[in-house]
Design a protein around this motif. Sequence first.
Motif, PDB file in Angstrom:
ATOM      1  N   SER A 217      -9.434   2.487  -5.574  1.00 20.99           N
ATOM      2  CA  SER A 217      -8.495   3.611  -5.473  1.00 20.99           C
ATOM      3  C   SER A 217      -8.584   4.499  -6.715  1.00 20.99           C
ATOM      4  O   SER A 217      -8.506   4.018  -7.848  1.00 20.99           O
ATOM      5  N   THR A 218      -8.747   5.812  -6.488  1.00 20.41           N
ATOM      6  CA  THR A 218      -8.837   6.735  -7.627  1.00 20.41           C
ATOM      7  C   THR A 218      -7.533   6.733  -8.430  1.00 20.41           C
ATOM      8  O   THR A 218      -7.552   6.797  -9.653  1.00 20.41           O
ATOM      9  N   TYR A 219      -6.396   6.666  -7.736  1.00 20.95           N
ATOM     10  CA  TYR A 219      -5.123   6.689  -8.459  1.00 20.95           C
ATOM     11  C   TYR A 219      -4.908   5.393  -9.253  1.00 20.95           C
ATOM     12  O   TYR A 219      -4.263   5.408 -10.299  1.00 20.95           O
TER      13      TYR A 219
ATOM     14  N   LEU B 233      -4.286  -2.023   0.889  1.00 26.70           N
ATOM     15  CA  LEU B 233      -3.244  -1.090   1.312  1.00 26.70           C
ATOM     16  C   LEU B 233      -2.343  -1.825   2.295  1.00 26.70           C
ATOM     17  O   LEU B 233      -2.829  -2.611   3.115  1.00 26.70           O
TER      18      LEU B 233
ATOM     19  N   LYS C 260       2.438   2.906  -1.459  1.00 20.27           N
ATOM     20  CA  LYS C 260       1.157   3.397  -1.984  1.00 20.27           C
ATOM     21  C   LYS C 260       0.784   2.660  -3.269  1.00 20.27           C
ATOM     22  O   LYS C 260       1.623   2.045  -3.917  1.00 20.27           O
ATOM     23  N   MET C 261      -0.510   2.795  -3.624  1.00 20.78           N
ATOM     24  CA  MET C 261      -0.987   2.199  -4.865  1.00 20.78           C
ATOM     25  C   MET C 261      -1.388   3.291  -5.844  1.00 20.78           C
ATOM     26  O   MET C 261      -1.782   4.374  -5.401  1.00 20.78           O
ATOM     27  N   PRO C 262      -1.264   3.052  -7.163  1.00 19.96           N
ATOM     28  CA  PRO C 262      -0.908   1.787  -7.806  1.00 19.96           C
ATOM     29  C   PRO C 262       0.605   1.687  -8.037  1.00 19.96           C
ATOM     30  O   PRO C 262       1.321   2.671  -7.946  1.00 19.96           O
TER      31      PRO C 262
ATOM     32  N   GLU D  29       3.864   5.662  -8.733  1.00 15.96           N
ATOM     33  CA  GLU D  29       3.290   6.990  -8.998  1.00 15.96           C
ATOM     34  C   GLU D  29       2.457   6.936 -10.291  1.00 15.96           C
ATOM     35  O   GLU D  29       2.952   6.640 -11.375  1.00 15.96           O
ATOM     36  N   SER D  30       1.166   7.266 -10.115  1.00 17.42           N
ATOM     37  CA  SER D  30       0.196   7.084 -11.201  1.00 17.42           C
ATOM     38  C   SER D  30       0.569   7.843 -12.473  1.00 17.42           C
ATOM     39  O   SER D  30       0.414   7.336 -13.577  1.00 17.42           O
TER      40      SER D  30
ATOM     41  N   ARG E 256      -9.368  13.235   0.130  1.00 17.11           N
ATOM     42  CA  ARG E 256      -8.723  12.897   1.428  1.00 17.11           C
ATOM     43  C   ARG E 256      -9.385  13.619   2.592  1.00 17.11           C
ATOM     44  O   ARG E 256      -9.391  13.106   3.712  1.00 17.11           O
TER      45      ARG E 256
ATOM     46  N   PRO F 256     -10.092   2.241  -0.344  1.00 17.50           N
ATOM     47  CA  PRO F 256      -9.343   0.987  -0.398  1.00 17.50           C
ATOM     48  C   PRO F 256      -9.143   0.452   1.016  1.00 17.50           C
ATOM     49  O   PRO F 256      -8.927   1.226   1.942  1.00 17.50           O
TER      50      PRO F 256
ATOM     51  N   ARG G 172      -7.368  -1.631   4.137  1.00 20.42           N
ATOM     52  CA  ARG G 172      -6.000  -1.836   4.598  1.00 20.42           C
ATOM     53  C   ARG G 172      -5.853  -3.260   5.135  1.00 20.42           C
ATOM     54  O   ARG G 172      -6.776  -3.777   5.766  1.00 20.42           O
TER      55      ARG G 172
END
Length: 216
Positions: free
Chosen positions: A12-14, A36, A49-51, A62-63, A107, A210, A212
Amino acid sequence: MTKPEIIGSGRSTYTRVVRMVCEEKAIDYVLTECLLGAPELAAIHPLGKMPVLRHGDVELFESKAIATYLDRSFPGPLLFPADARLAALTEQWVSLVNTVIDRTMIRTYLYAYIVPKTPDGKPDRAAIEAVMPDVREQLAILDRAVAATGYLVGDRFTFADINLLTILDRLRLAPEGAEALAASSHLARYYDTHAARPSFARTVPPVGAPKRAGSN
Ligand SMILES: N[C@@H](CCC(=O)N[C@@H](CS)C(=O)NCC(=O)O)C(=O)O
């Protein structure tokens, strides 16, 4: 002191941006890999949501919020500048990347390759062709932004750069994205320079979105 626990996926980019903050500041952290839809995410993020972060009795989602907390709580170079103007510029680029550029480049564009909604599972050519003008327009904006100093904000490395680099890295995985980035001369140099940072090299994700819970 307990180690910060980052819960998310290496893909995951975030999740990667908060890991890069830890690496830049030499914070001893734990990455708890999850899928996910994992209950560990839903326990902290209201939308699952992650992370998410756990650190002692601190829980955050929230990143950018996680990155801000880590930046202020631990020693090491400040990734969110103290100066008002530079802090605002950092916010400005993080906001544009998270609300517009991530949607366009990851996305919409990249996901048309890695998680296409086509009946046969092949890349969604119509979605790719449709989004490429926006990809190119947004790369041109970024190219101009880094032209003078090689950074998004002033002449120093900030969270705004971390937040963008993880996206440029994934954009390069698909052919039109790689070509458009290579053609953006300032931005391509910017990417190559910062991709050599240990924080970047130590967090390179495996290819793919990522996964699911419950999917193959
Ligand atoms: N604004 C959030 C976005 C987080 C986000 O969208 N993460 C993705 C993975 S990179 C995710 O959890 N997607 C699953 C979903 O949207 O259900 C942040 O900055 O943390």
